[in-house]
Design a protein around this motif. Structure first.
Motif, PDB file in Angstrom:
ATOM      1  N   SER A   1       0.832  -1.212   0.000  1.00  0.00           N
ATOM      2  CA  SER A   1       0.000   0.000   0.000  1.00  0.00           C
ATOM      3  C   SER A   1       0.859   1.251   0.000  1.00  0.00           C
ATOM      4  CB  SER A   1      -0.930   0.002   1.216  1.00  0.00           C
ATOM      5  OG  SER A   1      -1.854  -1.049   1.150  1.00  0.00           O
ATOM      6  N   ALA A   2       1.909   1.246   0.823  1.00  0.00           N
ATOM      7  CA  ALA A   2       2.805   2.399   0.886  1.00  0.00           C
ATOM      8  C   ALA A   2       3.555   2.582  -0.420  1.00  0.00           C
ATOM      9  CB  ALA A   2       3.794   2.236   2.044  1.00  0.00           C
ATOM     10  N   VAL A   3       4.059   1.489  -0.965  1.00  0.00           N
ATOM     11  CA  VAL A   3       4.830   1.556  -2.208  1.00  0.00           C
ATOM     12  C   VAL A   3       3.951   2.001  -3.361  1.00  0.00           C
ATOM     13  CG1 VAL A   3       6.041   0.140  -3.915  1.00  0.00           C
ATOM     14  CG2 VAL A   3       6.591  -0.086  -1.491  1.00  0.00           C
ATOM     15  N   GLU A   4       2.722   1.477  -3.447  1.00  0.00           N
ATOM     16  CA  GLU A   4       1.812   1.875  -4.525  1.00  0.00           C
ATOM     17  C   GLU A   4       1.454   3.352  -4.411  1.00  0.00           C
ATOM     18  OE1 GLU A   4      -1.391  -0.856  -4.153  1.00  0.00           O
ATOM     19  OE2 GLU A   4      -0.287  -2.532  -5.032  1.00  0.00           O
ATOM     20  N   ALA A   5       1.270   3.835  -3.187  1.00  0.00           N
ATOM     21  CA  ALA A   5       0.987   5.258  -3.000  1.00  0.00           C
ATOM     22  C   ALA A   5       2.165   6.109  -3.440  1.00  0.00           C
ATOM     23  CB  ALA A   5       0.658   5.536  -1.531  1.00  0.00           C
ATOM     24  N   ALA A   6       3.370   5.697  -3.067  1.00  0.00           N
ATOM     25  CA  ALA A   6       4.564   6.444  -3.466  1.00  0.00           C
ATOM     26  C   ALA A   6       4.710   6.462  -4.982  1.00  0.00           C
ATOM     27  CB  ALA A   6       5.801   5.831  -2.811  1.00  0.00           C
ATOM     28  N   ILE A   7       4.447   5.332  -5.619  1.00  0.00           N
ATOM     29  CA  ILE A   7       4.536   5.253  -7.077  1.00  0.00           C
ATOM     30  C   ILE A   7       3.518   6.188  -7.725  1.00  0.00           C
ATOM     31  CG2 ILE A   7       4.139   3.744  -9.073  1.00  0.00           C
ATOM     32  CD1 ILE A   7       5.239   1.432  -7.354  1.00  0.00           C
ATOM     33  N   GLY A   8       2.272   6.132  -7.243  1.00  0.00           N
ATOM     34  CA  GLY A   8       1.228   6.981  -7.811  1.00  0.00           C
ATOM     35  C   GLY A   8       1.500   8.454  -7.620  1.00  0.00           C
TER      36      GLY A   8
ATOM     37  N   LEU B   1      13.018  -3.108   1.661  1.00  0.00           N
ATOM     38  CA  LEU B   1      11.653  -3.578   1.445  1.00  0.00           C
ATOM     39  C   LEU B   1      11.715  -5.070   1.164  1.00  0.00           C
ATOM     40  CD1 LEU B   1      10.435  -0.710  -0.924  1.00  0.00           C
ATOM     41  CD2 LEU B   1      10.025  -0.899   1.531  1.00  0.00           C
ATOM     42  N   VAL B   2      11.026  -5.870   1.969  1.00  0.00           N
ATOM     43  CA  VAL B   2      11.160  -7.318   1.819  1.00  0.00           C
ATOM     44  C   VAL B   2       9.834  -8.021   1.554  1.00  0.00           C
ATOM     45  CG1 VAL B   2      13.206  -7.420   3.262  1.00  0.00           C
ATOM     46  CG2 VAL B   2      10.964  -7.669   4.323  1.00  0.00           C
ATOM     47  N   ARG B   3       8.722  -7.328   1.579  1.00  0.00           N
ATOM     48  CA  ARG B   3       7.432  -8.018   1.484  1.00  0.00           C
ATOM     49  C   ARG B   3       6.486  -7.368   0.478  1.00  0.00           C
ATOM     50  NH1 ARG B   3       3.700  -5.455   5.020  1.00  0.00           N
ATOM     51  NH2 ARG B   3       4.617  -3.819   6.289  1.00  0.00           N
ATOM     52  N   ILE B   4       7.030  -6.810  -0.600  1.00  0.00           N
ATOM     53  CA  ILE B   4       6.170  -6.196  -1.609  1.00  0.00           C
ATOM     54  C   ILE B   4       6.158  -7.054  -2.864  1.00  0.00           C
ATOM     55  CG2 ILE B   4       6.542  -3.876  -0.717  1.00  0.00           C
ATOM     56  CD1 ILE B   4       8.490  -3.412  -3.027  1.00  0.00           C
ATOM     57  N   LYS B   5       5.136  -6.857  -3.676  1.00  0.00           N
ATOM     58  CA  LYS B   5       4.994  -7.616  -4.914  1.00  0.00           C
ATOM     59  C   LYS B   5       6.100  -7.253  -5.897  1.00  0.00           C
ATOM     60  CE  LYS B   5      -0.031  -7.692  -4.357  1.00  0.00           C
ATOM     61  NZ  LYS B   5      -1.323  -7.213  -4.886  1.00  0.00           N
ATOM     62  N   GLN B   6       6.446  -8.219  -6.732  1.00  0.00           N
ATOM     63  CA  GLN B   6       7.553  -8.003  -7.665  1.00  0.00           C
ATOM     64  C   GLN B   6       7.281  -6.843  -8.621  1.00  0.00           C
ATOM     65  OE1 GLN B   6       8.281 -11.093 -10.589  1.00  0.00           O
ATOM     66  NE2 GLN B   6      10.472 -10.715 -10.521  1.00  0.00           N
ATOM     67  N   LYS B   7       6.050  -6.756  -9.137  1.00  0.00           N
ATOM     68  CA  LYS B   7       5.732  -5.662 -10.060  1.00  0.00           C
ATOM     69  C   LYS B   7       5.904  -4.313  -9.377  1.00  0.00           C
ATOM     70  CE  LYS B   7       2.499  -8.057 -13.162  1.00  0.00           C
ATOM     71  NZ  LYS B   7       1.113  -8.078 -13.686  1.00  0.00           N
ATOM     72  N   ASN B   8       5.447  -4.235  -8.137  1.00  0.00           N
ATOM     73  CA  ASN B   8       5.615  -2.988  -7.396  1.00  0.00           C
ATOM     74  C   ASN B   8       7.085  -2.680  -7.159  1.00  0.00           C
ATOM     75  OD1 ASN B   8       2.891  -2.404  -7.198  1.00  0.00           O
ATOM     76  ND2 ASN B   8       2.643  -3.402  -5.214  1.00  0.00           N
ATOM     77  N   GLU B   9       7.862  -3.701  -6.832  1.00  0.00           N
ATOM     78  CA  GLU B   9       9.284  -3.500  -6.573  1.00  0.00           C
ATOM     79  C   GLU B   9      10.002  -2.977  -7.817  1.00  0.00           C
ATOM     80  OE1 GLU B   9      12.794  -5.899  -4.270  1.00  0.00           O
ATOM     81  OE2 GLU B   9      11.580  -7.038  -5.695  1.00  0.00           O
ATOM     82  N   GLU B  10       9.679  -3.543  -8.972  1.00  0.00           N
ATOM     83  CA  GLU B  10      10.332  -3.121 -10.213  1.00  0.00           C
ATOM     84  C   GLU B  10       9.978  -1.673 -10.539  1.00  0.00           C
ATOM     85  OE1 GLU B  10       8.918  -6.032 -12.922  1.00  0.00           O
ATOM     86  OE2 GLU B  10      10.315  -7.597 -12.253  1.00  0.00           O
ATOM     87  N   ARG B  11       8.706  -1.321 -10.446  1.00  0.00           N
ATOM     88  CA  ARG B  11       8.285   0.056 -10.736  1.00  0.00           C
ATOM     89  C   ARG B  11       8.881   1.033  -9.731  1.00  0.00           C
ATOM     90  NH1 ARG B  11       2.120  -0.075 -10.393  1.00  0.00           N
ATOM     91  NH2 ARG B  11       2.289   2.103 -11.065  1.00  0.00           N
ATOM     92  N   PHE B  12       8.883   0.626  -8.462  1.00  0.00           N
ATOM     93  CA  PHE B  12       9.413   1.473  -7.405  1.00  0.00           C
ATOM     94  C   PHE B  12      10.906   1.727  -7.613  1.00  0.00           C
ATOM     95  CE2 PHE B  12      11.262   2.013  -3.143  1.00  0.00           C
ATOM     96  CZ  PHE B  12      10.484   3.056  -2.661  1.00  0.00           C
TER      97      PHE B  12
END
Length: 461
Positions: free
Chosen positions: A335-342, A360-371
Motif C-alpha cells: 500500500s505504501a509503495v503503490e501510494a509512493a509510485i502513484g 523492502l522485503v514483502r512487496i509484490k515483484q511488479k511494485n518492486e520493479e516500478r518502485f
C-alpha cells in the motif's frame, strides 16, 4: 570402428550442446537460490505466517514450473534440486504455482496459525467455534478477490444445505445475516438468495466493496478465473477497482439484494437458538451469521505529536489530485509503495518514503520493479531505517541511524497497517490461534466441490 567413433562423437556433441549448458544453468540457479534462501531465513521472511506454499519434497522433481508461474517473483526458488520457499511474506495466495506443478507436489494454504491471535479458528466449512457463525474472506487469513468469492459461495451453499434440513426460519428472522458488503459477503448473500433463503447484508460504510472500495482509483487488480453467483464467470485478467465494483453492483441489482448501509455491527449473541445482531439502533435476528469484515479495520496510527494535523492521511484514493507537493509516505508494504509510485507520477511532486527497516522485503515483484525505477530516476527518495518523530505544519522530523533529520513537507500518508475488529470477535466469543488443536492448511482450489475438500483449521473441541 569408425561407425562407433561417429556415434560417440554425436553423443558427445549432444551432451556438449544440451546437457552441459543445462547443468551449468542449474548450478547457477541453485547457487543463487540457496544464497537467497539463507538470507530469507535470517530475515524471517520464509516462515509460514499467512498464506503459504507448502512443498512436498518427496514428490517435487525440481522442474521450476512453480517458480516461473508465480507472479510475485521470488516467493519460490530451486534449492538442492527441490522447490523451496524463499520469500514467504510475498505469497498472496494466487495458487498458480499449485496449478503449474506437473506432479502435484505443492499446495497453497495458511501457515502455522497457532501464534496468530488475529485469525479465528474454523472448521473445513469456515464455521467458527460459535456454531452457526462463519468467517469468510480476509478475516480468515487468505487474501485475493478469487478466494473471497469462492469462500463466500461455498459457505452460502453449505448454509443452504443446513437450512433445508432445519426447515424454514421463523417469519421475524432472516435465514442469514451477512456482515460486510465486500466480495466475500456479497458472494455469500447472493448464493443463499439463489437457494431460496432470506439474507440481510449489513455494511458499516455507505458504499459496497469492502477492501476493494479503499483501493486507489483505477488500481489494477489481478483476478484469476472464478465463478461468481448469478451464473457469472470472470476469466483470469486484470480489472480496475471501478470495473469490479460495477460488476458487484450489477449482480446486486439483478438479484434485488437489499443492503443496509451505514450499519456498524457492535454485538452478535445467541438467544433461543438464533442470533441477535445489534447494528446501530437496529436489532436483527437470523439463524446463521457470516462475518465478511475484512482485515483493514481501523488504520493504525504512529502515535507521534502532530499526527492530528489535517495534512496527515491514511489512504490514497486519487493520486492525480496531488501535484507540486512535498509528500512523505510512511510504511514498507504494498500500500505504501503503490501510494509512493502513484504520487511520484504526478507533476511536480517530491516524494520520500520512510520505512523503519533497511530494505523492502514483502512487496509484490511488479511494485518492486516500478518502485526501483522511480528511485533510480530520483523521483522517489528513500529514508530507510527511519521513524517519524514529529509532524509539524511545514516539516516532518525523522529519527534515523545517523541522527535526526528534518524535511520540508506538505502532506503525510501513513500506511502502518490496520487493527482488525478483534474487540468485536472476542465479544462474540470466537476462539483464535493457540486453541486445543493446531490449524491445518487450506487449499485455495476446488473449494466449490461438495466433497473431498480440506479446511484451514481444526475446529476446537
Amino acid at each position: 570402428m569408425s561407425e562407433s567413433i561417429a556415434i560417440w562423437l554425436v553423443a558427445g556433441a549432444v551432451v556438449a550442446t544440451i546437457f552441459v549448458p543445462y547443468f551449468v544453468s542449474f548450478r547457477r540457479r541453485n547457487s543463487r537460490d540457496t544464497a537467497r534462501k539463507q538470507e530469507a531465513s535470517k530475515l524471517g521472511i520464509d516462515r509460514p505466517l499467512a498464506q503459504f506454499p507448502y512443498v512436498d519434497a518427496t514428490w517435487c522433481i525440481g522442474c521450476g514450473a512453480c517458480v516461473t508461474a508465480c507472479p510475485e517473483g521470488d516467493v519460490l526458488g530451486i534449492v538442492g534440486g527441490t522447490a523451496a520457499v524463499i520469500n514467504g511474506l510475498r505469497c498472496v495466495g494466487h495458487g498458480l504455482c499449485e496449478t503449474a506443478c506437473p506432479v502435484g507436489a505443492i499446495e497453497v494454504g495458511l501457515g502455522d496459525l497457532k501464534s496468530r491471535v488475529d485469525i479465528p479458528l474454523m472448521d473445513p466449512e469456515h464455521e467458527t467455534s460459535v456454531p452457526g457463525l462463519f468467517v469468510v474472506g480476509e478475516l480468515g487469513g487468505l487474501a485475493l478477490f478469487k478466494n473471497a468469492v469462492t469462500q463466500g459461495r461455498r459457505v452460502g451453499k453449505h448454509i443452504a444445505l443446513r437450512s433445508r434440513r432445519l426447515g424454514p426460519a421463523s417469519p421475524e428472522s432472516f435465514d442469514v445475516a451477512v456482515v460486510g458488503a465486500g466480495p466475500a459477503g456479497i458472494s455469500a448473500a447472493l448464493t443463499v438468495l439463489e437457494n431460496g433463503l432470506r439474507p440481510v447484508v449489513l455494511e458499516q460504510e455507505q458504499h459496497l466493496g469492502g477492501t476493494v472500495l479503499h483501493y486507489p482509483r483505477r488500481k489494477l487488480v489481478l483476478v484469476q478465473s472464478v465463478d461468481l453467483p448469478m451464473a457469472t464467470h470472470l476469466p483470469g485478467a486484470e480489472y480496475t477497482k471501478e470495473d469490479l465494483l460495477d460488476l458487484l453492483e450489477r449482480l446486486i441489482a439483478q438479484a434485488r439484494l437489499a443492503i443496509r448501509f451505514g450499519q456498524r455491527v457492535t454485538d452478535v449473541r445467541q438467544e433461543c437458538g438464533q442470533f441477535v445482531i445489534i447494528a446501530g439502533e437496529s436489532t436483527i435476528r437470523a439463524r446463521f451469521v457470516v462475518l465478511a469484515l475484512g482485515r483493514r479495520g481501523t488504520p493504525r496510527k504512529l502515535g507521534v505529536p502532530g499526527e492530528q494535523l489535517p495534512k496527515v492521511m491514511y489512504k490514497l484514493v486519487d493520486a492525480a489530485s496531488y501535484k507540486n507537493q512535498r509528500i512523505l509516505v510512511v510504511g514498507g508494504g504494498d500500500s505504501a509503495v503503490e501510494a509512493a509510485i502513484g504520487l511520484a507520477g504526478q507533476k511536480g511532486n517530491e516524494v520520500t518514503l520512510s520505512y523503519r527497516k533497511d530494505r523492502l522485503v514483502r512487496i509484490k515483484q511488479k511494485n518492486e520493479e516500478r518502485f526501483n525505477r522511480l528511485v533510480t530516476a530520483r523521483r522517489i527518495k528513500l529514508a530507510f531505517s527511519s521513524e517519524v518523530r514529529e509532524i509539524l505544519p511545514e516539516v516532518v522530523r525523522l529519527r534515523t541511524a545517523e541522527g535526526e533529520m528534518e524535511i520540508r513537507n506538505d502532506g503525510v500518508f501513513v500506511f502502518a497497517g490496520g487493527d482488525p475488529p478483534l474487540g468485536l470477535l472476542n465479544k462474540i466469543g470466537l476462539q483464535f490461534g493457540g486453541g486445543p488443536k493446531a490449524p491445518k492448511p487450506l487449499r485455495t482450489d476446488r473449494l466449490d466441490s461438495e466433497a473431498g475438500t480440506r479446511g484451514n483449521q481444526a475446529r476446537p473441541t
